[in-house]
Enzyme design. Structure first.
Site, PDB file in Angstrom:
ATOM      1  N   SER A 187       1.843  -9.190  -2.709  1.00 39.41           N
ATOM      2  CA  SER A 187       2.398 -10.547  -2.783  1.00 39.41           C
ATOM      3  C   SER A 187       1.278 -11.577  -2.705  1.00 39.41           C
ATOM      4  O   SER A 187       1.326 -12.608  -3.378  1.00 39.41           O
ATOM      5  CB  SER A 187       3.393 -10.773  -1.642  1.00 39.41           C
ATOM      6  OG  SER A 187       4.476  -9.898  -1.766  1.00 39.41           O
TER       7      SER A 187
ATOM      8  N   ARG B 226      -0.096   1.947  -0.788  1.00 36.17           N
ATOM      9  CA  ARG B 226      -0.859   1.646  -1.987  1.00 36.17           C
ATOM     10  C   ARG B 226      -2.217   2.341  -1.978  1.00 36.17           C
ATOM     11  O   ARG B 226      -2.614   2.992  -2.897  1.00 36.17           O
ATOM     12  CB  ARG B 226      -1.086   0.138  -2.120  1.00 36.17           C
ATOM     13  CG  ARG B 226       0.059  -0.584  -2.725  1.00 36.17           C
ATOM     14  CD  ARG B 226      -0.012  -2.043  -2.423  1.00 36.17           C
ATOM     15  NE  ARG B 226       0.145  -2.291  -1.005  1.00 36.17           N
ATOM     16  CZ  ARG B 226       0.275  -3.483  -0.464  1.00 36.17           C
ATOM     17  NH1 ARG B 226       0.229  -4.546  -1.204  1.00 36.17           N
ATOM     18  NH2 ARG B 226       0.443  -3.617   0.829  1.00 36.17           N
TER      19      ARG B 226
ATOM     20  N   HIS C 180       7.165  -3.670  -5.173  1.00 36.45           N
ATOM     21  CA  HIS C 180       8.306  -3.538  -4.251  1.00 36.45           C
ATOM     22  C   HIS C 180       9.522  -2.968  -4.999  1.00 36.45           C
ATOM     23  O   HIS C 180      10.205  -2.074  -4.513  1.00 36.45           O
ATOM     24  CB  HIS C 180       8.713  -4.903  -3.683  1.00 36.45           C
ATOM     25  CG  HIS C 180       7.710  -5.534  -2.772  1.00 36.45           C
ATOM     26  ND1 HIS C 180       7.311  -6.846  -2.899  1.00 36.45           N
ATOM     27  CD2 HIS C 180       7.040  -5.062  -1.691  1.00 36.45           C
ATOM     28  CE1 HIS C 180       6.441  -7.143  -1.948  1.00 36.45           C
ATOM     29  NE2 HIS C 180       6.252  -6.081  -1.207  1.00 36.45           N
TER      30      HIS C 180
ATOM     31  N   LYS D  17       3.463 -15.811  10.542  1.00 41.70           N
ATOM     32  CA  LYS D  17       2.895 -15.972   9.197  1.00 41.70           C
ATOM     33  C   LYS D  17       3.375 -17.298   8.615  1.00 41.70           C
ATOM     34  O   LYS D  17       4.449 -17.764   8.939  1.00 41.70           O
ATOM     35  CB  LYS D  17       3.364 -14.835   8.284  1.00 41.70           C
ATOM     36  CG  LYS D  17       2.626 -13.526   8.505  1.00 41.70           C
ATOM     37  CD  LYS D  17       2.983 -12.539   7.396  1.00 41.70           C
ATOM     38  CE  LYS D  17       2.271 -11.205   7.580  1.00 41.70           C
ATOM     39  NZ  LYS D  17       2.700 -10.212   6.579  1.00 41.70           N
TER      40      LYS D  17
END
Ligand code: ADP
Length: 167
Positions: free
Chosen positions: A128, A90, A17, A41
């Site tokens: 993460s 990514r 990040h 979440k």
């Protein structure tokens, strides 16, 4: 004045990040790292804590601000007068979701565009959730998250372990 938002969960912020933040902040006048309040979440860190950690990590980059938001991304972008959404890519697996989201946002608000940064090779594998998993099992996460974040992640897991022991 070009203002961009970089939205995400940042639970917690990783070196991947931070790499995107540094690169994006060089090409816009102001970058607002935007932590999403997402009730669906179950996060490791509260939104307030995630904002604090981000603030600490970006404190030396003068044109980067940190905020939290809820609701539609395009509404938030409008409310802070941002014309650009920054996202990181990514791998191919990110692509389909990101494409769909950017196209949806484009339909919702034609004035807001999404810019994608491809990840730096050294952080391509980083997320993460892998950081959390590694920390949970006691792995060294110093190559994954910025210095001020390392202890916070370990603390979380120690607390959790202690709580479990008491149960
Ligand atoms: P979200 O829950 O919205 O995916 P994340 O905090 O996981 O939020 O990620 C926010 C943004 O940062 C996403 O665009 C994601 O693709 C990007 N990102 C996450 N990790 C990396 C990384 N290692 N390198 C580059 N971009 C990344």
């Amino acid at each position: 004045m070009t203002r961009a938002i970089y939205p995400g969960s940042f639970d917690p912020v990783t070196l991947g990040h931070l790499d995107i933040i540094k690169r994006a902040s060089k090409i816009v006048d102001e970058l607002i790292v935007s932590v999403l309040r997402n009730n669906s979440k179950s996060p490791l860190f509260s939104v307030e804590k995630r904002v604090k950690m981000l603030e600490e990590v970006v404190k030396d980059i003068p044109n980067v601000k940190v905020m939290s938001f809820e609701g539609l991304l395009v509404d938030f972008a409008k409310s802070v007068d941002a014309q650009i959404i920054v996202r990181g890519l990514r791998a191919v697996t990110d692509f389909e979701y990101e494409l769909q989201m950017s196209q949806t946002n484009m339909v919702l608000d034609h004035d807001i565009d999404t810019i994608f940064f491809t990840t730096s090779l050294e952080y391509a594998y980083l997320s993460s959730s892998t950081v959390k998993e590694a920390a949970y099992y006691g792995a060294d996460i110093s190559r994954f998250v910025p210095e001020p974040v390392i202890k916070q992640v370990y603390n979380k897991f120690n607390l959790k372990e202690n709580r479990n022991e008491q149960d």
